[in-house]
Design a protein around this motif. Structure first.
Motif, PDB file in Angstrom:
ATOM      1  N   ILE A 182      98.059  42.119  61.185  1.00  0.00           N
ATOM      2  CA  ILE A 182      98.285  41.161  59.953  1.00  0.00           C
ATOM      3  C   ILE A 182      97.788  41.945  58.687  1.00  0.00           C
ATOM      4  O   ILE A 182      98.495  41.652  57.735  1.00  0.00           O
ATOM      5  N   SER A 183      96.809  42.854  58.731  1.00  0.00           N
ATOM      6  CA  SER A 183      96.597  43.670  57.502  1.00  0.00           C
ATOM      7  C   SER A 183      97.959  44.275  56.909  1.00  0.00           C
ATOM      8  O   SER A 183      98.159  44.977  56.049  1.00  0.00           O
ATOM      9  N   SER A 184      98.999  44.566  57.891  1.00  0.00           N
ATOM     10  CA  SER A 184     100.128  45.579  57.678  1.00  0.00           C
ATOM     11  C   SER A 184     101.019  44.682  56.970  1.00  0.00           C
ATOM     12  O   SER A 184     102.301  45.141  56.818  1.00  0.00           O
ATOM     13  N   GLY A 185     100.911  43.522  56.676  1.00  0.00           N
ATOM     14  CA  GLY A 185     101.906  42.795  55.805  1.00  0.00           C
ATOM     15  C   GLY A 185     102.187  41.471  56.333  1.00  0.00           C
ATOM     16  O   GLY A 185     103.113  40.560  55.746  1.00  0.00           O
ATOM     17  N   THR A 186     101.818  40.820  57.590  1.00  0.00           N
ATOM     18  CA  THR A 186     101.973  39.488  58.202  1.00  0.00           C
ATOM     19  C   THR A 186     101.238  38.604  57.615  1.00  0.00           C
ATOM     20  O   THR A 186     100.091  38.672  57.265  1.00  0.00           O
ATOM     21  N   CYS A 187     101.847  37.719  57.054  1.00  0.00           N
ATOM     22  CA  CYS A 187     101.170  36.761  56.399  1.00  0.00           C
ATOM     23  C   CYS A 187     100.779  35.434  57.260  1.00  0.00           C
ATOM     24  O   CYS A 187     101.257  35.264  58.190  1.00  0.00           O
ATOM     25  N   ILE A 188      99.838  34.390  56.608  1.00  0.00           N
ATOM     26  CA  ILE A 188      99.618  33.239  57.317  1.00  0.00           C
ATOM     27  C   ILE A 188     100.718  32.311  56.277  1.00  0.00           C
ATOM     28  O   ILE A 188     100.405  31.920  55.281  1.00  0.00           O
ATOM     29  N   VAL A 233      98.980  29.885  66.248  1.00  0.00           N
ATOM     30  CA  VAL A 233      99.916  30.791  66.164  1.00  0.00           C
ATOM     31  C   VAL A 233     101.295  30.388  66.469  1.00  0.00           C
ATOM     32  O   VAL A 233     101.739  29.418  67.299  1.00  0.00           O
ATOM     33  N   ARG A 234     102.328  30.694  65.308  1.00  0.00           N
ATOM     34  CA  ARG A 234     103.619  30.274  65.464  1.00  0.00           C
ATOM     35  C   ARG A 234     104.553  31.155  66.117  1.00  0.00           C
ATOM     36  O   ARG A 234     104.396  32.252  66.289  1.00  0.00           O
ATOM     37  N   ARG A 235     105.161  30.424  67.151  1.00  0.00           N
ATOM     38  CA  ARG A 235     105.996  31.196  68.080  1.00  0.00           C
ATOM     39  C   ARG A 235     105.376  32.591  68.813  1.00  0.00           C
ATOM     40  O   ARG A 235     105.826  33.564  69.151  1.00  0.00           O
ATOM     41  N   GLY A 236     104.190  32.395  68.842  1.00  0.00           N
ATOM     42  CA  GLY A 236     103.240  33.231  69.930  1.00  0.00           C
ATOM     43  C   GLY A 236     103.149  34.559  68.980  1.00  0.00           C
ATOM     44  O   GLY A 236     102.750  35.786  69.650  1.00  0.00           O
ATOM     45  N   GLN A 237     103.455  34.578  67.613  1.00  0.00           N
ATOM     46  CA  GLN A 237     103.181  35.823  67.179  1.00  0.00           C
ATOM     47  C   GLN A 237     102.716  35.502  65.671  1.00  0.00           C
ATOM     48  O   GLN A 237     101.976  36.575  65.276  1.00  0.00           O
ATOM     49  N   TRP A 238     102.881  34.646  64.824  1.00  0.00           N
ATOM     50  CA  TRP A 238     102.670  34.585  63.549  1.00  0.00           C
ATOM     51  C   TRP A 238     101.648  33.459  63.271  1.00  0.00           C
ATOM     52  O   TRP A 238     101.975  32.300  63.457  1.00  0.00           O
ATOM     53  N   PRO A 239     100.544  33.598  62.718  1.00  0.00           N
ATOM     54  CA  PRO A 239      99.482  32.838  62.101  1.00  0.00           C
ATOM     55  C   PRO A 239     100.254  31.652  61.084  1.00  0.00           C
ATOM     56  O   PRO A 239     101.129  32.122  60.239  1.00  0.00           O
ATOM     57  N   ILE A 249      89.717  35.234  65.175  1.00  0.00           N
ATOM     58  CA  ILE A 249      89.802  34.361  66.043  1.00  0.00           C
ATOM     59  C   ILE A 249      90.047  34.762  67.385  1.00  0.00           C
ATOM     60  O   ILE A 249      90.950  35.539  67.765  1.00  0.00           O
ATOM     61  N   PHE A 250      89.422  34.349  68.569  1.00  0.00           N
ATOM     62  CA  PHE A 250      89.572  34.784  69.859  1.00  0.00           C
ATOM     63  C   PHE A 250      89.865  33.682  70.621  1.00  0.00           C
ATOM     64  O   PHE A 250      89.423  32.633  70.717  1.00  0.00           O
ATOM     65  N   GLU A 251      90.722  33.759  71.410  1.00  0.00           N
ATOM     66  CA  GLU A 251      91.379  32.768  72.505  1.00  0.00           C
ATOM     67  C   GLU A 251      91.445  33.303  73.877  1.00  0.00           C
ATOM     68  O   GLU A 251      91.771  34.676  74.146  1.00  0.00           O
ATOM     69  N   ARG A 252      91.592  32.548  74.957  1.00  0.00           N
ATOM     70  CA  ARG A 252      91.631  33.096  76.213  1.00  0.00           C
ATOM     71  C   ARG A 252      93.260  33.563  76.398  1.00  0.00           C
ATOM     72  O   ARG A 252      94.111  32.816  75.841  1.00  0.00           O
ATOM     73  N   SER A 253      93.329  34.759  76.603  1.00  0.00           N
ATOM     74  CA  SER A 253      94.797  35.117  76.965  1.00  0.00           C
ATOM     75  C   SER A 253      95.354  34.464  78.228  1.00  0.00           C
ATOM     76  O   SER A 253      94.790  34.013  78.971  1.00  0.00           O
ATOM     77  N   GLY A 254      96.629  34.214  78.049  1.00  0.00           N
ATOM     78  CA  GLY A 254      97.542  33.551  79.298  1.00  0.00           C
ATOM     79  C   GLY A 254      98.599  34.222  79.356  1.00  0.00           C
ATOM     80  O   GLY A 254      99.136  35.234  78.645  1.00  0.00           O
ATOM     81  N   THR A 255      99.442  33.798  80.262  1.00  0.00           N
ATOM     82  CA  THR A 255     100.762  34.371  80.433  1.00  0.00           C
ATOM     83  C   THR A 255     101.646  34.055  79.207  1.00  0.00           C
ATOM     84  O   THR A 255     102.780  34.956  79.011  1.00  0.00           O
ATOM     85  N   GLU A 256     101.468  33.068  78.628  1.00  0.00           N
ATOM     86  CA  GLU A 256     102.249  32.997  77.288  1.00  0.00           C
ATOM     87  C   GLU A 256     101.847  33.458  76.189  1.00  0.00           C
ATOM     88  O   GLU A 256     102.511  33.638  75.141  1.00  0.00           O
ATOM     89  N   GLY A 257     100.727  33.873  76.215  1.00  0.00           N
ATOM     90  CA  GLY A 257      99.852  34.594  74.853  1.00  0.00           C
ATOM     91  C   GLY A 257     100.169  35.979  74.559  1.00  0.00           C
ATOM     92  O   GLY A 257     100.660  36.606  75.530  1.00  0.00           O
TER      93      GLY A 257
END
Length: 143
Positions: A36-42, A127-133, A20-28
């Motif tokens: 994600i592959s290191s253990g972050t879940c959706i 993306v939850r709290r700018g970090q977690w899917p 998934i690609f998104e435009r980056s911004g000051t909040e992103g």
């Protein structure tokens, strides 16, 4: 790849790899595929529970009619399938909605849902709290 695009996330579901690609911004904040592959879940909505791989599947239409989805969070329904489109309604958590159409956009899967007397677009993953899917809805509704 243009400089103003950032990788928000990638996940592997069955044999399909989605990016998934998104435009980056000051909040992103970028979420790398390594993170994600290191253990972050959706996450399932805004819970601490990780989604099963099957929850990432596209809705399936059957001969009986339109598929349904259960909304996991208070979810903005938009006039178009893009995150900056006008919000036409907010769907309360645990609402069951009928899906009319789904598509894969640059920022993930969007489905057109019947909300009250109008159709509106809902995004399956955010993306939850700018970090977690996190998933915003799951396929099917409890009967």
């Amino acid at each position: 790849m243009p400089n103003d695009w950032a990788l928000w996330g990638a996940y592997e579901a069955a044999s399909i790899v989605a990016v998934i690609f998104e435009r980056s911004g000051t909040e992103g904040r970028a979420i790398t595929s390594a993170r994600i592959s290191s253990g972050t879940c959706i996450y399932l909505g805004y819970t601490a529970s990780c989604a099963e791989v099957s929850a990432l599947d596209a809705p399936k239409w059957d001969e009986d009619g339109l598929p349904q989805a259960r909304v996991l969070v208070d979810l903005n329904a938009r006039a178009e399938a893009r995150p900056d489109a006008n919000v036409v309604a907010t769907i309360p958590q645990n609402t069951c909605v009928a899906l009319e159409q789904c598509l894969e956009a640059s920022d993930g899967r969007w489905c057109r849902a019947q909300v009250a007397d109008t159709g509106a677009w809902i995004r399956q993953q955010v993306v939850r709290r700018g970090q977690w899917p996190a998933l915003t809805y799951v396929n099917g509704c409890a009967r």
